[in-house]
Design a protein around this motif. Structure first.
Motif, PDB file in Angstrom:
ATOM      1  N   LYS A 219       0.958  -1.287   0.013  1.00 31.78           N
ATOM      2  CA  LYS A 219      -0.003   0.010  -0.072  1.00 31.78           C
ATOM      3  C   LYS A 219       0.769   1.149  -0.038  1.00 31.78           C
ATOM      4  O   LYS A 219       0.431   2.367  -0.042  1.00 31.78           O
ATOM      5  N   ASP A 220       2.247   1.305  -0.003  1.00 36.01           N
ATOM      6  CA  ASP A 220       2.811   2.278   0.155  1.00 36.01           C
ATOM      7  C   ASP A 220       2.879   3.419  -0.956  1.00 36.01           C
ATOM      8  O   ASP A 220       2.505   4.490  -0.681  1.00 36.01           O
ATOM      9  N   GLU A 221       2.681   2.784  -2.250  1.00 35.85           N
ATOM     10  CA  GLU A 221       2.451   3.911  -3.565  1.00 35.85           C
ATOM     11  C   GLU A 221       1.244   4.451  -3.240  1.00 35.85           C
ATOM     12  O   GLU A 221       1.046   5.586  -3.573  1.00 35.85           O
ATOM     13  N   GLU A 222       0.132   3.780  -2.736  1.00 35.53           N
ATOM     14  CA  GLU A 222      -1.231   4.328  -2.587  1.00 35.53           C
ATOM     15  C   GLU A 222      -1.007   5.393  -1.428  1.00 35.53           C
ATOM     16  O   GLU A 222      -1.811   6.413  -1.747  1.00 35.53           O
ATOM     17  N   VAL A 223      -0.606   5.159  -0.374  1.00 39.18           N
ATOM     18  CA  VAL A 223      -0.466   5.785   0.692  1.00 39.18           C
ATOM     19  C   VAL A 223       0.475   7.103   0.400  1.00 39.18           C
ATOM     20  O   VAL A 223      -0.230   8.304   0.973  1.00 39.18           O
ATOM     21  N   LEU A 224       1.425   7.190  -0.184  1.00 42.92           N
ATOM     22  CA  LEU A 224       2.242   8.041  -0.460  1.00 42.92           C
ATOM     23  C   LEU A 224       1.449   8.887  -1.563  1.00 42.92           C
ATOM     24  O   LEU A 224       1.883  10.172  -1.837  1.00 42.92           O
ATOM     25  N   ASN A 225       0.632   8.757  -2.496  1.00 47.00           N
ATOM     26  CA  ASN A 225      -0.277   9.366  -3.398  1.00 47.00           C
ATOM     27  C   ASN A 225       0.751  10.341  -4.261  1.00 47.00           C
ATOM     28  O   ASN A 225       0.613  11.403  -4.369  1.00 47.00           O
ATOM     29  N   GLY A 226       1.778   9.732  -4.852  1.00 47.62           N
ATOM     30  CA  GLY A 226       2.492  10.368  -5.665  1.00 47.62           C
ATOM     31  C   GLY A 226       3.764  11.225  -5.202  1.00 47.62           C
ATOM     32  O   GLY A 226       4.807  11.609  -5.841  1.00 47.62           O
ATOM     33  N   GLN A 227       3.819  11.074  -3.790  1.00 45.07           N
ATOM     34  CA  GLN A 227       4.952  11.623  -3.285  1.00 45.07           C
ATOM     35  C   GLN A 227       6.208  10.663  -3.597  1.00 45.07           C
ATOM     36  O   GLN A 227       6.115   9.522  -3.743  1.00 45.07           O
ATOM     37  N   ASP A 228       7.373  11.188  -3.609  1.00 47.65           N
ATOM     38  CA  ASP A 228       8.716  10.617  -3.719  1.00 47.65           C
ATOM     39  C   ASP A 228       8.964   9.605  -2.590  1.00 47.65           C
ATOM     40  O   ASP A 228       9.424   9.921  -1.452  1.00 47.65           O
ATOM     41  N   PRO A 229       8.958   8.004  -3.030  1.00 47.53           N
ATOM     42  CA  PRO A 229       9.051   7.212  -1.957  1.00 47.53           C
ATOM     43  C   PRO A 229      10.464   7.100  -1.223  1.00 47.53           C
ATOM     44  O   PRO A 229      10.635   6.552  -0.337  1.00 47.53           O
TER      45      PRO A 229
END
Length: 100
Positions: free
Chosen positions: A1-11
């Motif tokens: 879910k990291d990508e969804e949680v970050l919603n476009g922010q740089d991981p």
């Protein structure tokens, strides 16, 4: 879910952690590890996003996880029986051009 949680922010700029309760999420403690076994169904999971440069938590969110039974094919039906037959026997008399 990291990508969804970050919603476009740089991981590479953020640390995402998952927690059983809001207090742990807000304190950034007792993060869940993979592989996780849920303790209720559904279960609320809390997420903290922390800037890995400043160490500041910028967001605490939550979502529910739910485990459902796997689907079963034809659980109450007899299996389908297929017969192999000659598709042209009546017209050509040839029994070698069978098809399913």
């Amino acid at each position: 879910k990291d990508e969804e949680v970050l919603n476009g922010q740089d991981p590479t700029q953020f640390i995402v952690s998952y927690h059983d309760n809001l207090a742990d999420a807000e304190a950034g403690m007792n993060g869940l590890v993979s592989s996780y076994t849920n303790t209720s169904n559904p279960q609320q999971i809390f997420v903290t996003i922390t800037n890995n440069v400043t160490g500041c938590s910028i967001s605490t969110q939550s979502f529910n996880i739910e485990v459902q039974k796997a689907a079963q094919a034809n659980p109450n039906m007899d299996p389908i029986v297929y017969e192999i037959c000659d598709d042209n026997m009546e017209t050509d008399g040839d029994t070698t051009d069978d098809s399913a």
